[in-house]
Design an enzyme around this catalytic site. Structure first.
Site, mmCIF file in Angstrom:
data_model
loop_
_atom_site.group_PDB
_atom_site.id
_atom_site.type_symbol
_atom_site.label_atom_id
_atom_site.label_comp_id
_atom_site.label_asym_id
_atom_site.label_seq_id
_atom_site.Cartn_x
_atom_site.Cartn_y
_atom_site.Cartn_z
ATOM 1 C CD GLU A 1 -2.737 1.299 2.456
ATOM 2 O OE1 GLU A 1 -3.677 0.480 2.434
ATOM 3 O OE2 GLU A 1 -2.535 2.112 3.391
ATOM 4 C CB THR B 1 -4.495 5.652 0.775
ATOM 5 O OG1 THR B 1 -3.564 6.720 0.590
ATOM 6 C CG2 THR B 1 -3.797 4.470 1.417
ATOM 7 C CE1 TYR B 2 -11.347 9.395 -3.345
ATOM 8 C CE2 TYR B 2 -11.637 10.595 -1.282
ATOM 9 C CZ TYR B 2 -11.935 10.425 -2.625
ATOM 10 O OH TYR B 2 -12.815 11.279 -3.241
ATOM 11 C CB ALA C 1 -9.422 13.287 1.283
ATOM 12 C CG HIS D 1 -7.437 2.787 -0.668
ATOM 13 N ND1 HIS D 1 -7.194 2.700 0.691
ATOM 14 C CD2 HIS D 1 -6.659 1.823 -1.240
ATOM 15 C CE1 HIS D 1 -6.317 1.739 0.925
ATOM 16 N NE2 HIS D 1 -5.973 1.198 -0.242
ATOM 17 C CG ASP E 1 -11.065 8.870 8.914
ATOM 18 O OD1 ASP E 1 -11.297 7.699 9.274
ATOM 19 O OD2 ASP E 1 -9.929 9.294 8.632
ATOM 20 C CD GLN F 1 -7.519 -0.768 12.296
ATOM 21 O OE1 GLN F 1 -7.850 -1.473 13.259
ATOM 22 N NE2 GLN F 1 -7.936 0.464 12.162
#
Length: 294
Positions: free
Chosen positions: A17, A48-49, A51, A78, A110, A175
């Site tokens: 990742e 990963t995303y 944002a 993601h 989140d 996780q």
């Protein structure tokens, strides 16, 4: 290739990742990371995303496309759904599809107390249902060996996990955790609840004490006494702590692969050196296990 098909072809799937840089940092800072990770020949690399970017400036899309189209490694993008409507999700997925990225890790994301959730997806299973209806995509989902930090207990959390699988999740990634016995207990509970998709163990090599303290507080991960001793012993010697963290993660992985887990997902923290050290140490084990499956 769909990642779910990798699990059919291999006894053990091994992946990395990475995460995009902040919007204020140049994206090419991650290019060298991807290049060095690609040499290690993982089965796929997840991104990963990112944002904060617009649909047309989504760094997850850009890096996933680079992994897939330049290096020929399957990419897992993601995608978080909290505070997103169908239109935004559709645009991102269309952008991924246009770049030949058809593996997505569907996540809730989140929750910010200031967010208005009335017009958004609230749960990962809702995103999974929508993406599954669109078709032509392989979907991963997250699982929590010690229970999600916002969940009342592990049994309730596994019920929510079953919802994700029933909605169409093709595989799961856990996780991070530092006590393998907790992971084995989780697998036993999950299988008994009818969760029958492949589950990868997420492993994070720790090289910084403050880093792990922050991660543990956010995730609720249990820190075994053995692990704490290592952190305390080498806290002020960065090189020794790095090597000890690599050794601890490697020991975890050796035990996991020898116990027959479906896969290992290494949270690299964009550090090719650590990924290289661990991969080199366990490559013979991975090769042996996958040859057995032929």
């Amino acid at each position: 290739m769909f990642i779910k098909d990798l699990f059919k072809q291999k006894r053990l799937v091994y992946s990395f990742e990475i995460f995009p840089p902040k919007l204020t940092s140049p994206i090419d800072t991650v290019y060298k990371t991807i290049e060095e990770l690609a040499i290690l020949n993982p089965d796929y690399i997840s991104v990963t995303y990112g944002a904060g970017g617009s649909v047309n400036n989504n760094r997850t899309c850009e890096l996933s496309s680079l992994v897939k189209n330049k290096y020929g490694i399957e990419a897992l993008a993601h995608l978080t759904c909290i505070n997103s409507d169908e239109e935004k999700i559709t645009k991102i997925v269309d952008s991924l599809n246009k770049n030949n990225v058809k593996n997505i890790l569907a996540l809730r994301g989140d929750v910010n107390g200031e967010q208005n959730l009335e017009d958004s997806y609230k749960y990962a299973y809702q995103l999974i249902e929508y993406l599954k209806e669109r078709g032509n995509v392989c979907l991963g989902a997250a699982c929590y060996p010690e229970g999600h930090i916002q969940s009342d207990n592990i049994d309730k959390d596994i019920m929510h996990l079953k919802n994700k699988v029933d909605a169409g999740a093709d595989f799961l990634i856990s996780q991070l955790f530092f006590d393998n016995s907790l992971y084995y207990n989780f697998l036993d509970k999950a299988y008994k609840k009818g969760i029958n998709v492949p589950i990868q163990a997420g492993i994070m090599p720790v090289t910084n004490k403050k880093q792990i303290e922050r991660i543990a507080s956010l995730s609720g991960a249990y820190l075994p006494e053995k692990f704490i001793k290592i952190m305390d012993k080498y806290e002020y010697n960065p090189e020794a702590l790095r090597d000890a963290g690599i050794a601890y993660a490697t020991e975890q992985i050796v035990d996991l692969v020898s116990s027959g887990v479906n896969g290992i997902h290494l949270y690299t923290m964009n550090n090719p050196y650590i990924a290289n050290k661990i991969t080199t140490s366990i490559s013979s084990l991975i090769n042996h296990i996958n040859k057995e499956a032929i």
